[in-house]
Design an enzyme around this catalytic site. Structure first.
Site, PDB file in Angstrom:
ATOM      1  N   LYS A  95      26.268  45.061  11.276  1.00  0.00           N
ATOM      2  CA  LYS A  95      27.079  44.095  12.029  1.00  0.00           C
ATOM      3  C   LYS A  95      28.431  43.985  11.349  1.00  0.00           C
ATOM      4  O   LYS A  95      28.537  44.250  10.142  1.00  0.00           O
ATOM      5  CB  LYS A  95      26.408  42.715  12.017  1.00  0.00           C
ATOM      6  CG  LYS A  95      26.819  41.842  13.173  1.00  0.00           C
ATOM      7  CD  LYS A  95      25.986  42.141  14.402  1.00  0.00           C
ATOM      8  CE  LYS A  95      26.469  41.411  15.626  1.00  0.00           C
ATOM      9  NZ  LYS A  95      25.526  41.579  16.740  1.00  0.00           N
ATOM     10  N   LYS A 139      23.960  50.647  13.331  1.00  0.00           N
ATOM     11  CA  LYS A 139      24.336  50.303  14.717  1.00  0.00           C
ATOM     12  C   LYS A 139      24.313  48.805  14.891  1.00  0.00           C
ATOM     13  O   LYS A 139      23.343  48.154  14.499  1.00  0.00           O
ATOM     14  CB  LYS A 139      23.314  50.950  15.681  1.00  0.00           C
ATOM     15  CG  LYS A 139      23.607  50.677  17.147  1.00  0.00           C
ATOM     16  CD  LYS A 139      24.665  51.605  17.687  1.00  0.00           C
ATOM     17  CE  LYS A 139      25.236  51.163  19.024  1.00  0.00           C
ATOM     18  NZ  LYS A 139      26.445  50.322  18.888  1.00  0.00           N
ATOM     19  N   SER A 156      23.303  50.646  24.547  1.00  0.00           N
ATOM     20  CA  SER A 156      24.257  51.265  23.617  1.00  0.00           C
ATOM     21  C   SER A 156      23.684  52.593  23.109  1.00  0.00           C
ATOM     22  O   SER A 156      24.404  53.589  22.984  1.00  0.00           O
ATOM     23  CB  SER A 156      24.517  50.348  22.418  1.00  0.00           C
ATOM     24  OG  SER A 156      25.490  49.385  22.707  1.00  0.00           O
ATOM     25  N   ASP A 191      30.268  41.997  20.565  1.00  0.00           N
ATOM     26  CA  ASP A 191      29.460  40.795  20.348  1.00  0.00           C
ATOM     27  C   ASP A 191      30.396  39.640  20.745  1.00  0.00           C
ATOM     28  O   ASP A 191      31.334  39.866  21.533  1.00  0.00           O
ATOM     29  CB  ASP A 191      29.010  40.698  18.878  1.00  0.00           C
ATOM     30  CG  ASP A 191      27.920  39.638  18.663  1.00  0.00           C
ATOM     31  OD1 ASP A 191      26.753  39.907  18.978  1.00  0.00           O
ATOM     32  OD2 ASP A 191      28.232  38.522  18.199  1.00  0.00           O
TER      33      ASP A 191
HETATM   34  P1  NDP Z   1      30.944  36.155  24.477  1.00  0.00           P
HETATM   35  O1  NDP Z   1      32.062  36.076  23.540  1.00  0.00           O
HETATM   36  O2  NDP Z   1      31.076  36.981  25.697  1.00  0.00           O
HETATM   37  O3  NDP Z   1      30.493  34.694  24.929  1.00  0.00           O
HETATM   38  C1  NDP Z   1      30.089  33.727  24.003  1.00  0.00           C
HETATM   39  C2  NDP Z   1      29.784  32.440  24.716  1.00  0.00           C
HETATM   40  O4  NDP Z   1      29.204  31.530  23.810  1.00  0.00           O
HETATM   41  C3  NDP Z   1      31.023  31.752  25.270  1.00  0.00           C
HETATM   42  O5  NDP Z   1      30.649  31.028  26.396  1.00  0.00           O
HETATM   43  C4  NDP Z   1      31.437  30.839  24.126  1.00  0.00           C
HETATM   44  O6  NDP Z   1      32.186  29.737  24.539  1.00  0.00           O
HETATM   45  C5  NDP Z   1      30.087  30.399  23.615  1.00  0.00           C
HETATM   46  N1  NDP Z   1      30.158  30.148  22.166  1.00  0.00           N
HETATM   47  C6  NDP Z   1      30.419  31.029  21.182  1.00  0.00           C
HETATM   48  N2  NDP Z   1      30.423  30.446  19.990  1.00  0.00           N
HETATM   49  C7  NDP Z   1      30.162  29.162  20.216  1.00  0.00           C
HETATM   50  C8  NDP Z   1      30.023  28.053  19.389  1.00  0.00           C
HETATM   51  N3  NDP Z   1      30.146  28.142  18.048  1.00  0.00           N
HETATM   52  N4  NDP Z   1      29.734  26.867  19.974  1.00  0.00           N
HETATM   53  C9  NDP Z   1      29.584  26.780  21.323  1.00  0.00           C
HETATM   54  N5  NDP Z   1      29.707  27.812  22.166  1.00  0.00           N
HETATM   55  C10 NDP Z   1      29.982  28.979  21.623  1.00  0.00           C
HETATM   56  O7  NDP Z   1      29.694  36.641  23.610  1.00  0.00           O
HETATM   57  P2  NDP Z   1      28.336  37.310  24.100  1.00  0.00           P
HETATM   58  O8  NDP Z   1      27.920  36.778  25.404  1.00  0.00           O
HETATM   59  O9  NDP Z   1      28.469  38.765  23.918  1.00  0.00           O
HETATM   60  O10 NDP Z   1      27.343  36.803  22.966  1.00  0.00           O
HETATM   61  C11 NDP Z   1      26.557  35.617  23.107  1.00  0.00           C
HETATM   62  C12 NDP Z   1      25.363  35.686  22.173  1.00  0.00           C
HETATM   63  O11 NDP Z   1      24.561  36.831  22.509  1.00  0.00           O
HETATM   64  C13 NDP Z   1      25.680  35.856  20.683  1.00  0.00           C
HETATM   65  O12 NDP Z   1      24.682  35.222  19.936  1.00  0.00           O
HETATM   66  C14 NDP Z   1      25.576  37.369  20.477  1.00  0.00           C
HETATM   67  O13 NDP Z   1      25.318  37.686  19.137  1.00  0.00           O
HETATM   68  C15 NDP Z   1      24.391  37.664  21.367  1.00  0.00           C
HETATM   69  N6  NDP Z   1      24.231  39.051  21.806  1.00  0.00           N
HETATM   70  C16 NDP Z   1      25.248  39.724  22.433  1.00  0.00           C
HETATM   71  C17 NDP Z   1      25.030  41.008  22.883  1.00  0.00           C
HETATM   72  C18 NDP Z   1      26.063  41.753  23.643  1.00  0.00           C
HETATM   73  O14 NDP Z   1      25.762  42.870  24.089  1.00  0.00           O
HETATM   74  N7  NDP Z   1      27.267  41.244  23.844  1.00  0.00           N
HETATM   75  C19 NDP Z   1      23.755  41.702  22.664  1.00  0.00           C
HETATM   76  C20 NDP Z   1      22.735  40.870  22.073  1.00  0.00           C
HETATM   77  C21 NDP Z   1      22.990  39.609  21.654  1.00  0.00           C
HETATM   78  P3  NDP Z   1      33.795  29.792  24.413  1.00  0.00           P
HETATM   79  O15 NDP Z   1      34.248  30.790  25.440  1.00  0.00           O
HETATM   80  O16 NDP Z   1      34.284  28.414  24.705  1.00  0.00           O
HETATM   81  O17 NDP Z   1      34.063  30.213  23.008  1.00  0.00           O
HETATM   82  O1  2IT Z   2      23.437  41.615  18.908  1.00  0.00           O
HETATM   83  C1  2IT Z   2      23.453  42.714  19.499  1.00  0.00           C
HETATM   84  O2  2IT Z   2      22.422  43.371  19.710  1.00  0.00           O
HETATM   85  C2  2IT Z   2      24.747  43.218  19.984  1.00  0.00           C
HETATM   86  N1  2IT Z   2      25.756  42.548  19.841  1.00  0.00           N
HETATM   87  C3  2IT Z   2      24.831  44.570  20.626  1.00  0.00           C
HETATM   88  C4  2IT Z   2      24.952  45.641  19.574  1.00  0.00           C
HETATM   89  C5  2IT Z   2      25.206  47.021  20.093  1.00  0.00           C
HETATM   90  O3  2IT Z   2      25.376  47.885  19.217  1.00  0.00           O
HETATM   91  O4  2IT Z   2      25.226  47.266  21.291  1.00  0.00           O
END
Ligand code: NDP
Ligand code: 2IT
Length: 451
Positions: free
Chosen positions: A126, A90, A384, A166
């Site tokens: 992942k 997952k 999830s 993600d």
């Molecule tokens: P999104 O794609 O929704 O948003 C990502 C954000 O981070 C955007 O604002 C983006 O800016 C910025 N960003 C991404 N890469 C870079 C970079 N290399 N340098 C600067 N800014 C960057 O992603 P999420 O919000 O889903 O994910 C954000 C973080 O949270 C990640 O680390 C992800 O692994 C983690 N995460 C996500 C989960 C989920 O449920 N979605 C669960 C747990 C953790 P821009 O739009 O300009 O690219």
């Molecule tokens: O980093 C994370 O925990 C996620 N991107 C969510 C993974 C999931 O299976 O909901």
């Protein structure tokens, strides 16, 4: 040489890039769990550490698709199925140009322990691609997703491996991926989570990671007998799924989230970020944050080019609580120094491994409460897990039910992490606490299941 050093040496010899994120993540975990490994010989006898750092399998495939000009584009697709001792593989899918197998190994490895912390039956995985959804039309994203799923569908299933979103993968991408899986297999099952509600998603999955991050910070502040978030200035980085719902929940709890950022710059709005406007800019228009200034002229926008060296603008803003919610290694040692000089009391990681090891050590040394990602952002994957339960039983839970379960999950994780740190003589070290709790459950399952 002890087993921890031996394993790290072994990784180096197997061509693992020691400057990369995978090595960084493994090193942190192995250092945390060393007291457990010393005290319980079963882990050494069963070579658990060596087995845990090698993925069960890594799949890499070609993704060719036709762009709007009928030109063939080629990307790399990946799925790292890391460990399924506790349940089906997952973890999310990341679509971003920086994606490579090393980054996905780091994320998959972290996911094993995070999923273990939720208390649900989920293994760790992942996947993703170096495809960049930015600037692509909906038709192009759909064609890419179709081609990606043509190959991925061979390896996933609701009891085998359940991907989700993600970075770069939200409801739109999950919709196209699910549609393709359904077309190919004729199955309408819970093979992906993060689906929109009207075709099988869980209510509150979009909000879950960000809300969970704030619930976790709230619990940690209580455990630490510190002031609650009410009325406190908070800084948040990122402006995607995790950042936006972190900001929303902070606002709901009466805190004042004053920043958000993207890859081009950051916004500082002293009165508090207007989250509805932020959603419009990022979810509907998919535009740059600079657009925020058109509505709020008094807010400040600083471009990445104008950040000081080795510093990320957001972390120069004074705050009580900081929430890095963008990406890995986005909070450097310099940033930590700035935050500490400005009086930060708690850092809660919304992104995966956003804080560098040097910055983490400094926060801990200076007594800042440090809530690590694999505990603090586990709310997303927990919901999830709830979506998988709802799909399997053909039920729909209400928003309130999911919210209560999420709050309870975050409370349980915070308690386990704090208690374990104390039990192992590293009180207040929540990095070690989270790694030990997460590891122990997976390791015990691996021993019980044999090789
Ligand atoms: P999104 O794609 O929704 O948003 C990502 C954000 O981070 C955007 O604002 C983006 O800016 C910025 N960003 C991404 N890469 C870079 C970079 N290399 N340098 C600067 N800014 C960057 O992603 P999420 O919000 O889903 O994910 C954000 C973080 O949270 C990640 O680390 C992800 O692994 C983690 N995460 C996500 C989960 C989920 O449920 N979605 C669960 C747990 C953790 P821009 O739009 O300009 O690219
Ligand atoms: O980093 C994370 O925990 C996620 N991107 C969510 C993974 C999931 O299976 O909901």
């Amino acid at each position: 040489m002890n087993i921890i050093d031996e394993t790290l040496e072994h990784l180096k010899l197997s061509n693992c890039n020691t400057d990369g994120t995978f090595f960084q993540a493994v090193k942190e975990v192995l250092e945390s769990i060393s007291p457990l490994i010393e005290s319980d010989k079963r882990y050494q006898e069963n070579s658990i550490v060596k087995r845990l750092v090698v993925p069960d399998r890594q799949i890499q495939f070609q993704v060719s698709w036709l762009d709007d000009n009928n030109q063939i584009q080629v990307n790399n697709g990946y799925r790292v199925q890391f460990n399924n001792a506790l349940g089906p593989y997952k973890g999310g899918l990341r679509f971003h140009p920086s994606v490579n197998s090393g980054i996905l190994k780091f994320l998959g490895f972290e996911q094993i322990l995070k999923n273990s912390l939720t208390g649900l039956s989920m293994g760790g995985a992942k996947g993703g691609s170096d495809f960049d959804p930015k600037g692509k039309s909906d038709a192009e994203v759909m064609k890419f997703c179709r081609s990606f799923m043509m190959e991925l569908q061979k390896y996933i299933g609701d009891r085998t491996d359940v991907p989700a979103g993600d970075i770069g993968v939200g409801a739109r991408e999950i919709g196209y991926l699910f549609g393709t899986y359904k077309n190919i297999t004729s199955k309408y099952d819970g093979v992906l989570t993060g689906k929109p509600f009207f075709f099988g998603g869980s209510l509150m999955r979009p909000e879950a990671t960000g809300y969970g991050v704030v619930y976790f910070a709230k619990e940690m502040l209580e455990i630490e007998h510190k002031k609650p978030l009410l009325g406190q200035v908070c800084t948040v980085s990122g402006s995607g799924n995790v950042a936006i719902y972190t900001i929303e929940k902070l606002r709901d709890l009466g805190a004042i989230p004053v920043t958000c950022s993207d890859s081009k710059g950051f916004i500082y709005d002293k009165r508090g970020i207007n989250v509805e406007l932020l959603k419009e800019i990022k979810f509907q228009k998919r535009a740059s944050l600079e657009l925020y200034l058109e509505t709020y002229k008094s807010a400040e926008y600083v471009k990445v080019e104008d950040y000081a060296e080795d510093s990320h603008g957001v972390w120069n803003i004074p705050c009580y609580a900081a929430f890095p919610c963008a990406t890995q290694n986005e909070l450097s040692l310099n940033d930590a120094k700035n935050l500490i000089a400005n009086g930060v009391e708690i850092v809660t990681e919304g992104a995966n491994m956003p804080t560098t090891p040097e910055a983490t050590l400094l926060f801990q040394k200076e007594g800042v409460v440090f809530a690590p990602a694999k505990a603090a952002n586990a709310g997303g994957v927990a919901v999830s897990g709830f979506e998988m339960s709802q799909n399997a039983s053909m039920q729909r839970w209400t928003f309130e039910e999911v919210d209560l379960k999420l709050q309870e999950t975050m409370r349980q994780i915070s308690k386990k992490v704090a208690l374990t740190a104390k039990d192992y003589g590293v009180e207040r070290n929540y990095v070690d606490g989270a790694n030990i709790v997460g590891f122990k459950k997976v390791a015990d399952a691996m021993i019980a299941e044999g090789i």
